[in-house]
Write an enzyme that holds these catalytic residues in place. Structure first.
Site, PDB file in Angstrom:
ATOM      1  N   ARG A  76      -6.081 -36.756  -2.797  1.00  0.00           N
ATOM      2  CA  ARG A  76      -5.963 -38.211  -3.005  1.00  0.00           C
ATOM      3  C   ARG A  76      -7.330 -38.820  -3.324  1.00  0.00           C
ATOM      4  O   ARG A  76      -7.435 -39.750  -4.131  1.00  0.00           O
ATOM      5  CB  ARG A  76      -5.353 -38.859  -1.755  1.00  0.00           C
ATOM      6  N   GLN A 108      -3.269 -53.109   3.456  1.00  0.00           N
ATOM      7  CA  GLN A 108      -2.887 -51.845   4.117  1.00  0.00           C
ATOM      8  C   GLN A 108      -3.428 -50.665   3.314  1.00  0.00           C
ATOM      9  O   GLN A 108      -3.329 -49.526   3.744  1.00  0.00           O
ATOM     10  CB  GLN A 108      -1.369 -51.726   4.177  1.00  0.00           C
ATOM     11  N   VAL A 110      -5.871 -47.992   1.461  1.00  0.00           N
ATOM     12  CA  VAL A 110      -7.088 -47.285   1.870  1.00  0.00           C
ATOM     13  C   VAL A 110      -7.869 -46.815   0.643  1.00  0.00           C
ATOM     14  O   VAL A 110      -8.784 -46.007   0.755  1.00  0.00           O
ATOM     15  CB  VAL A 110      -6.729 -46.076   2.774  1.00  0.00           C
ATOM     16  N   ASP A 111      -7.491 -47.343  -0.536  1.00  0.00           N
ATOM     17  CA  ASP A 111      -8.035 -46.801  -1.789  1.00  0.00           C
ATOM     18  C   ASP A 111      -9.305 -47.492  -2.274  1.00  0.00           C
ATOM     19  O   ASP A 111      -9.939 -47.025  -3.230  1.00  0.00           O
ATOM     20  CB  ASP A 111      -6.969 -46.821  -2.897  1.00  0.00           C
ATOM     21  N   HIS A 126      -5.708 -50.302   7.604  1.00  0.00           N
ATOM     22  CA  HIS A 126      -5.399 -48.876   7.768  1.00  0.00           C
ATOM     23  C   HIS A 126      -6.577 -47.965   7.440  1.00  0.00           C
ATOM     24  O   HIS A 126      -6.375 -46.779   7.174  1.00  0.00           O
ATOM     25  CB  HIS A 126      -4.170 -48.500   6.921  1.00  0.00           C
ATOM     26  N   CYS A 142     -22.612 -33.216  17.300  1.00  0.00           N
ATOM     27  CA  CYS A 142     -21.780 -33.556  16.127  1.00  0.00           C
ATOM     28  C   CYS A 142     -22.524 -34.538  15.217  1.00  0.00           C
ATOM     29  O   CYS A 142     -22.576 -35.742  15.529  1.00  0.00           O
ATOM     30  CB  CYS A 142     -20.460 -34.176  16.566  1.00  0.00           C
ATOM     31  N   CYS A 158     -19.874 -27.051  18.092  1.00  0.00           N
ATOM     32  CA  CYS A 158     -18.742 -27.153  19.024  1.00  0.00           C
ATOM     33  C   CYS A 158     -17.385 -26.999  18.342  1.00  0.00           C
ATOM     34  O   CYS A 158     -16.356 -26.959  19.017  1.00  0.00           O
ATOM     35  CB  CYS A 158     -18.797 -28.472  19.792  1.00  0.00           C
ATOM     36  N   GLY A 195       3.425 -56.172  -3.016  1.00  0.00           N
ATOM     37  CA  GLY A 195       3.495 -54.713  -3.195  1.00  0.00           C
ATOM     38  C   GLY A 195       3.586 -53.927  -1.908  1.00  0.00           C
ATOM     39  O   GLY A 195       3.049 -52.832  -1.820  1.00  0.00           O
ATOM     40  N   THR A 196       4.284 -54.493  -0.937  1.00  0.00           N
ATOM     41  CA  THR A 196       4.497 -53.723   0.300  1.00  0.00           C
ATOM     42  C   THR A 196       5.980 -53.703   0.639  1.00  0.00           C
ATOM     43  O   THR A 196       6.674 -54.708   0.457  1.00  0.00           O
ATOM     44  CB  THR A 196       3.679 -54.289   1.485  1.00  0.00           C
TER      45      THR A 196
HETATM   46  P1  OAD Z   1       5.233 -48.533   0.330  1.00  0.00           P
HETATM   47  O1  OAD Z   1       5.140 -47.341  -0.549  1.00  0.00           O
HETATM   48  O2  OAD Z   1       6.038 -48.411   1.572  1.00  0.00           O
HETATM   49  O3  OAD Z   1       5.824 -49.747  -0.497  1.00  0.00           O
HETATM   50  C1  OAD Z   1       5.340 -50.074  -1.765  1.00  0.00           C
HETATM   51  C2  OAD Z   1       6.067 -51.315  -2.224  1.00  0.00           C
HETATM   52  O4  OAD Z   1       5.490 -51.697  -3.458  1.00  0.00           O
HETATM   53  C3  OAD Z   1       7.558 -51.127  -2.458  1.00  0.00           C
HETATM   54  O5  OAD Z   1       8.264 -52.202  -1.834  1.00  0.00           O
HETATM   55  C4  OAD Z   1       7.709 -51.210  -3.979  1.00  0.00           C
HETATM   56  O6  OAD Z   1       8.919 -51.816  -4.380  1.00  0.00           O
HETATM   57  C5  OAD Z   1       6.520 -52.050  -4.364  1.00  0.00           C
HETATM   58  N1  OAD Z   1       5.961 -51.817  -5.703  1.00  0.00           N
HETATM   59  C6  OAD Z   1       5.873 -50.661  -6.398  1.00  0.00           C
HETATM   60  N2  OAD Z   1       5.236 -50.842  -7.555  1.00  0.00           N
HETATM   61  C7  OAD Z   1       4.895 -52.155  -7.611  1.00  0.00           C
HETATM   62  C8  OAD Z   1       4.208 -52.970  -8.544  1.00  0.00           C
HETATM   63  N3  OAD Z   1       3.729 -52.480  -9.693  1.00  0.00           N
HETATM   64  N4  OAD Z   1       4.061 -54.285  -8.270  1.00  0.00           N
HETATM   65  C9  OAD Z   1       4.549 -54.815  -7.113  1.00  0.00           C
HETATM   66  N5  OAD Z   1       5.204 -54.092  -6.185  1.00  0.00           N
HETATM   67  C10 OAD Z   1       5.366 -52.779  -6.417  1.00  0.00           C
HETATM   68  O7  OAD Z   1       3.743 -48.982   0.651  1.00  0.00           O
HETATM   69  P2  OAD Z   1       3.216 -49.918   1.836  1.00  0.00           P
HETATM   70  O8  OAD Z   1       4.174 -50.972   2.167  1.00  0.00           O
HETATM   71  O9  OAD Z   1       1.830 -50.285   1.481  1.00  0.00           O
HETATM   72  O10 OAD Z   1       0.194 -46.130   5.934  1.00  0.00           O
HETATM   73  O11 OAD Z   1       3.165 -48.874   3.011  1.00  0.00           O
HETATM   74  C11 OAD Z   1       2.626 -49.277   4.245  1.00  0.00           C
HETATM   75  C12 OAD Z   1       1.949 -48.103   4.902  1.00  0.00           C
HETATM   76  O12 OAD Z   1       2.869 -47.015   5.008  1.00  0.00           O
HETATM   77  C13 OAD Z   1       0.784 -47.544   4.110  1.00  0.00           C
HETATM   78  O13 OAD Z   1      -0.411 -48.223   4.367  1.00  0.00           O
HETATM   79  C14 OAD Z   1       0.714 -46.126   4.590  1.00  0.00           C
HETATM   80  C15 OAD Z   1       2.185 -45.803   4.596  1.00  0.00           C
HETATM   81  O14 OAD Z   1       2.594 -44.795   5.417  1.00  0.00           O
HETATM   82  C16 OAD Z   1      -0.727 -45.232   6.262  1.00  0.00           C
HETATM   83  O15 OAD Z   1      -1.119 -44.395   5.496  1.00  0.00           O
HETATM   84  C17 OAD Z   1      -1.208 -45.379   7.662  1.00  0.00           C
END
Ligand code: OAD
Length: 256
Positions: A76, A108, A110-111, A126, A142, A158, A195-196
């Site tokens: 990644r 959320q 991490v990129d 995150h 360490c 260690c 986008g979440t």
């Molecule tokens: P998800 O992959 O769960 O959700 C991504 C969302 O973005 C979905 O609802 C899609 O419909 C939407 N989407 C996709 N492409 C898009 C675009 N071009 N424009 C707008 N929306 C779009 O990702 P997160 O909600 O960020 O945690 O996930 C939350 C956390 O779950 C992440 O931070 C990660 C994951 O496990 C860790 O790694 C700790």
């Protein structure tokens, strides 16, 4: 008289943006999708369609298969070296540059793409994929810069392993960052949730807190999300198109 809610969703959101004094933005993986970074939960293309999050994103999974999990994070990181912020990241950064007191970005992701686009003081819930930390509490021996090469690298005294500096399932979020984010959403009058999937807490809970505190909530997403029900309006479409459409036209009457 035409009320904002009588307008199309984008015009409604623009009208709210123009009068908002404090705007909180919560972003997720979808914001980076158009840069070429896979999301987690999208069917077919999301990471969790391919990998088990318990194996790849938990301390237990890492201890069970450190080389495999480390390799996935290395993959990644390599992918990030070849991608660029997109128009959505840039629109958020540009808006914040124009009105620094009005917009706080909580992510959320991490990129690091928001930061590369120029966003300031990003609250990263995150962690950061490009950093490492020790798996177990570090001892005097360490030292990260002396970590022995390996997959993962390790302390040659260690044996403590390095792990990615991201928050895994079952782990607490960085307390100061979460506290700051909670203060921001409780004080905002507009929250953009972009986008979440809204499936992971406590991050998703921030949108509920904003709504409960009286803010308007606008969801921007290509598909449905678990936060649609609490949104005052939903803009359906890609964030690289909708964020510029929303933010670039804004000429707020009450700007900073
Ligand atoms: P998800 O992959 O769960 O959700 C991504 C969302 O973005 C979905 O609802 C899609 O419909 C939407 N989407 C996709 N492409 C898009 C675009 N071009 N424009 C707008 N929306 C779009 O990702 P997160 O909600 O960020 O945690 O996930 C939350 C956390 O779950 C992440 O931070 C990660 C994951 O496990 C860790 O790694 C700790």
């Amino acid at each position: 008289m035409v009320e904002p809610t009588d307008l199309a969703p984008l015009d409604t959101a623009r009208a709210w943006l123009e009068v908002a004094r404090h705007i909180a933005v919560l972003t997720g993986a979808g914001v980076s999708a158009e840069s070429g970074v896979p999301t987690f939960r999208d069917a077919q293309t999301g990471y969790w369609a391919q990998f088990d999050p318990h194996e790849m994103a938990s301390e237990r999974g890492f201890r069970a298969q450190p080389a495999r999990v480390w390799g996935w994070y290395e993959h990644r990181r390599e992918l990030l070296r070849g991608v660029q912020p997109n128009a959505g990241h840039r629109a958020l950064a540009d808006f914040q540059q124009r009105y620094p007191e009005r917009l706080t970005l909580i992510t959320q992701n991490v990129d690091g793409l928001h930061q590369r686009a120029g966003s300031q003081n990003v609250l990263c819930l995150h962690g950061d994929l490009l950093t490492n930390r020790w798996l177990d509490t570090p001892r005097d021996c360490c030292h990260m810069k002396h970590a022995a090469t390996g997959s993962p690298p390790y302390c040659d005294r260690c044996g403590n392993l390095l792990r990615p500096g991201v928050v895994w399932f079952g782990e607490p979020l960085p307390l100061a960052t979460l506290d700051a984010a909670q203060r921001v959403v409780q004080a905002c009058d507009l929250m953009l949730v972009v986008g979440t999937a809204g499936a992971v807490y406590p991050a998703a809970g921030l949108a509920h807190q904003a709504r409960d505190a009286g803010a308007r909530v606008v969801v921007i997403n290509t598909g449905s999300s678990e936060l649609d029900d609490i949104a005052n309006t939903v803009l359906r479409g890609p964030s690289a198109r909708l964020l510029p459409a929303l933010l670039e036209a804004s000429d707020p009457a009450q700007g900073a």
